[in-house]
Design a protein around this motif. Sequence first.
Motif, PDB file in Angstrom:
ATOM      1  N   LYS A   7       0.819  -1.353  -0.351  1.00 35.78           N
ATOM      2  CA  LYS A   7      -0.302   0.076  -0.485  1.00 35.78           C
ATOM      3  C   LYS A   7       0.523   1.162  -0.015  1.00 35.78           C
ATOM      4  CE  LYS A   7      -3.636   1.948   2.499  1.00 35.78           C
ATOM      5  NZ  LYS A   7      -4.880   2.117   3.866  1.00 35.78           N
ATOM      6  N   PHE A   8       1.044   2.725  -1.010  1.00 38.45           N
ATOM      7  CA  PHE A   8       1.270   2.762  -0.984  1.00 38.45           C
ATOM      8  C   PHE A   8       1.367   4.629  -0.102  1.00 38.45           C
ATOM      9  CE2 PHE A   8       2.425   7.728  -2.817  1.00 38.45           C
ATOM     10  CZ  PHE A   8       3.865   7.431  -2.639  1.00 38.45           C
ATOM     11  N   ASP A   9       1.596   4.771   0.601  1.00 36.50           N
ATOM     12  CA  ASP A   9       1.777   5.883   1.954  1.00 36.50           C
ATOM     13  C   ASP A   9       2.180   7.103   1.260  1.00 36.50           C
ATOM     14  OD1 ASP A   9       1.898   7.488   3.862  1.00 36.50           O
ATOM     15  OD2 ASP A   9       2.536   6.056   5.223  1.00 36.50           O
ATOM     16  N   ASP A  10       1.644   8.387   1.099  1.00 36.63           N
ATOM     17  CA  ASP A  10       1.851   9.430   0.912  1.00 36.63           C
ATOM     18  C   ASP A  10       3.331  10.002   1.608  1.00 36.63           C
ATOM     19  OD1 ASP A  10      -0.191   9.410  -1.057  1.00 36.63           O
ATOM     20  OD2 ASP A  10      -1.682  10.672   0.848  1.00 36.63           O
ATOM     21  N   ASN A  11       3.728   9.568   3.121  1.00 34.14           N
ATOM     22  CA  ASN A  11       4.541  10.303   2.868  1.00 34.14           C
ATOM     23  C   ASN A  11       6.072   9.535   2.504  1.00 34.14           C
ATOM     24  OD1 ASN A  11       3.545  11.033   5.560  1.00 34.14           O
ATOM     25  ND2 ASN A  11       3.647   9.475   6.488  1.00 34.14           N
ATOM     26  N   LEU A  12       6.155   8.708   1.705  1.00 30.31           N
ATOM     27  CA  LEU A  12       6.645   8.092   0.460  1.00 30.31           C
ATOM     28  C   LEU A  12       6.986   9.076  -0.027  1.00 30.31           C
ATOM     29  CD1 LEU A  12       5.616   4.381   0.188  1.00 30.31           C
ATOM     30  CD2 LEU A  12       7.605   5.343   1.617  1.00 30.31           C
ATOM     31  N   LYS A  27      14.873   7.800  -7.705  1.00 27.45           N
ATOM     32  CA  LYS A  27      14.499   8.915  -7.848  1.00 27.45           C
ATOM     33  C   LYS A  27      13.212   9.526  -7.135  1.00 27.45           C
ATOM     34  CE  LYS A  27      16.416   9.880 -12.440  1.00 27.45           C
ATOM     35  NZ  LYS A  27      16.443   9.610 -13.645  1.00 27.45           N
ATOM     36  N   ASN A  28      12.405   8.436  -7.433  1.00 29.12           N
ATOM     37  CA  ASN A  28      10.535   9.019  -7.257  1.00 29.12           C
ATOM     38  C   ASN A  28       9.805   7.579  -6.635  1.00 29.12           C
ATOM     39  OD1 ASN A  28       8.814  11.003  -7.084  1.00 29.12           O
ATOM     40  ND2 ASN A  28       7.888   9.780  -9.214  1.00 29.12           N
ATOM     41  N   LEU A  29       9.344   8.037  -5.806  1.00 29.76           N
ATOM     42  CA  LEU A  29       8.042   6.713  -5.462  1.00 29.76           C
ATOM     43  C   LEU A  29       6.791   7.049  -5.950  1.00 29.76           C
ATOM     44  CD1 LEU A  29       9.207   5.467  -2.273  1.00 29.76           C
ATOM     45  CD2 LEU A  29       9.491   4.810  -4.266  1.00 29.76           C
ATOM     46  N   SER A  30       6.026   6.677  -6.292  1.00 27.05           N
ATOM     47  CA  SER A  30       4.166   6.857  -6.772  1.00 27.05           C
ATOM     48  C   SER A  30       3.401   5.691  -6.656  1.00 27.05           C
ATOM     49  CB  SER A  30       3.944   7.834  -8.604  1.00 27.05           C
ATOM     50  OG  SER A  30       4.935   6.114  -8.874  1.00 27.05           O
ATOM     51  N   SER A  31       2.738   6.627  -6.416  1.00 27.60           N
ATOM     52  CA  SER A  31       1.452   4.819  -6.587  1.00 27.60           C
ATOM     53  C   SER A  31       1.226   3.830  -7.071  1.00 27.60           C
ATOM     54  CB  SER A  31       0.171   5.713  -5.769  1.00 27.60           C
ATOM     55  OG  SER A  31      -0.645   6.522  -6.917  1.00 27.60           O
ATOM     56  N   GLY A  32       0.023   3.112  -7.421  1.00 32.45           N
ATOM     57  CA  GLY A  32      -0.122   1.813  -8.320  1.00 32.45           C
ATOM     58  C   GLY A  32       0.890   0.527  -7.597  1.00 32.45           C
ATOM     59  N   SER A  33       0.354   0.409  -6.737  1.00 34.44           N
ATOM     60  CA  SER A  33       0.989  -0.103  -5.521  1.00 34.44           C
ATOM     61  C   SER A  33       2.304   0.759  -4.960  1.00 34.44           C
ATOM     62  CB  SER A  33       1.186  -1.718  -6.380  1.00 34.44           C
ATOM     63  OG  SER A  33       0.699  -3.242  -6.544  1.00 34.44           O
ATOM     64  N   ILE A  34       3.352   0.292  -5.449  1.00 35.86           N
ATOM     65  CA  ILE A  34       4.224   1.135  -5.110  1.00 35.86           C
ATOM     66  C   ILE A  34       5.672   1.482  -5.739  1.00 35.86           C
ATOM     67  CG2 ILE A  34       6.928   1.742  -4.013  1.00 35.86           C
ATOM     68  CD1 ILE A  34       5.348   0.523  -1.178  1.00 35.86           C
ATOM     69  N   GLN A  35       5.670   2.168  -7.093  1.00 38.73           N
ATOM     70  CA  GLN A  35       5.846   2.360  -8.252  1.00 38.73           C
ATOM     71  C   GLN A  35       7.354   2.769  -7.599  1.00 38.73           C
ATOM     72  OE1 GLN A  35       4.378   2.743 -11.898  1.00 38.73           O
ATOM     73  NE2 GLN A  35       5.980   3.854 -12.928  1.00 38.73           N
ATOM     74  N   VAL A  36       8.679   2.724  -8.502  1.00 40.02           N
ATOM     75  CA  VAL A  36       9.824   2.599  -7.800  1.00 40.02           C
ATOM     76  C   VAL A  36      10.766   2.902  -8.780  1.00 40.02           C
ATOM     77  CG1 VAL A  36      12.304   2.271  -6.086  1.00 40.02           C
ATOM     78  CG2 VAL A  36       9.721   1.717  -5.860  1.00 40.02           C
ATOM     79  N   ASP A  37      10.838   4.202  -9.157  1.00 41.34           N
ATOM     80  CA  ASP A  37      11.682   4.854 -10.330  1.00 41.34           C
ATOM     81  C   ASP A  37      13.359   5.211  -9.826  1.00 41.34           C
ATOM     82  OD1 ASP A  37      10.009   4.886 -12.359  1.00 41.34           O
ATOM     83  OD2 ASP A  37       9.182   6.787 -11.735  1.00 41.34           O
ATOM     84  N   TYR A  38      14.372   4.477  -9.648  1.00 36.37           N
ATOM     85  CA  TYR A  38      15.512   4.130  -9.794  1.00 36.37           C
ATOM     86  C   TYR A  38      16.667   3.986 -10.667  1.00 36.37           C
ATOM     87  CZ  TYR A  38      15.938  -0.892  -9.900  1.00 36.37           C
ATOM     88  OH  TYR A  38      15.549  -2.331 -10.850  1.00 36.37           O
ATOM     89  N   ASP A  39      17.927   4.814 -10.736  1.00 34.66           N
ATOM     90  CA  ASP A  39      19.576   4.542 -11.053  1.00 34.66           C
ATOM     91  C   ASP A  39      20.332   3.032 -10.323  1.00 34.66           C
ATOM     92  OD1 ASP A  39      19.072   6.172 -13.020  1.00 34.66           O
ATOM     93  OD2 ASP A  39      19.590   7.802 -11.842  1.00 34.66           O
ATOM     94  N   VAL A  40      19.989   2.748 -11.338  1.00 45.61           N
ATOM     95  CA  VAL A  40      21.458   1.553 -10.562  1.00 45.61           C
ATOM     96  C   VAL A  40      22.724   2.256 -11.884  1.00 45.61           C
ATOM     97  CG1 VAL A  40      22.305  -0.794 -11.664  1.00 45.61           C
ATOM     98  CG2 VAL A  40      20.644  -0.749 -11.250  1.00 45.61           C
ATOM     99  N   LYS A  41      23.856   2.387 -10.300  1.00 44.69           N
ATOM    100  CA  LYS A  41      24.991   2.526 -10.716  1.00 44.69           C
ATOM    101  C   LYS A  41      25.621   1.242 -10.480  1.00 44.69           C
ATOM    102  CE  LYS A  41      25.715   4.758  -6.845  1.00 44.69           C
ATOM    103  NZ  LYS A  41      26.168   5.478  -5.761  1.00 44.69           N
TER     104      LYS A  41
END
Length: 294
Positions: free
Chosen positions: A8-13, A48-62
């Motif tokens: 569940k997505f929490d707005d605090n994320l 980089k970013n967290l958004s709703s839709g379950s918990i969608q994670v946008d991230y970079d891999v170094k």
Amino acid sequence: MTTKIEGKFDDNLKNTSSDAFRDFNKTFQEQMQKLYKDIEGYKGVVIKNLSSGSIQVDYDVKLEIPATSEANKTVKTISENLVAAIQNYNCSENCTGSDCVCFVSNFTSVVDLNMTQVEENLCDRQTQIKEEFRRYYMPFLTSTGVICITRCDSRHTDSLPCVYGRCSVSQAGPQCECSDKVAFWYWDKACSSRISKVGVGVGVPVAILVLVTTTFTILLLRSRRQKEQYRKKLRSRSELYSSDDGNWDGSRGFAMGNPAATWEDMETSNISYINLERVDTSRTMHIQRPTMVP
């Protein structure tokens, strides 16, 4: 990259300073370390970013990989392995406790690939190259790594080919040293075209001789042709006043008309043809005195 985690997505994320985001980030980092620890060049992830839709994670891999001419191909292979590592993860078998992270199947993908290029001034920091020569070197990627090359190397983007000579680097920069300067003249600094001094020494006199001979021959032929034309004119004039029997016989004949001229004992016509060889010079000729006709 982007992926989706069940929960569940929490707005605090959305707030990167909140406890919820810090706890999620810690759990996510630990989970990625387990999944990506065997991936070549893996150096961590950055959310980089967290958004709703379950918990969608946008991230970079170094990633950190050797700088070679095969780097693009290597990064593409690694990106495929990063996606496969998540898709092959079985949450029910590998995940226990409250810190469990379960991924939504077939959602993970690579959004963008970006590589930091080799610095152009990399060779300026190489202690193996003398300081006064470093500005003439540039980095070049090979299949095994990075090397520093100058224009003397054919792999340089603006290489200096020395066709008849060799290239060397001095404090003035890369330049060609032409070979056999005693025997040849060179037209350019790249030693790409040359002329034999011996060939010029022999060829020039021969060329001059051929030119003089040709000019003399032309003048001689012209002189002969002019003489022949002059002889033809003389023969044509001579034939006008001579014939085989010795008489002066032109193309229209040679005639004289004098009605007042008479010979003794001889009747003359209005027009007389005279054969000078048969004229009897002992005979008397009577010619009437001419009169003026008004």
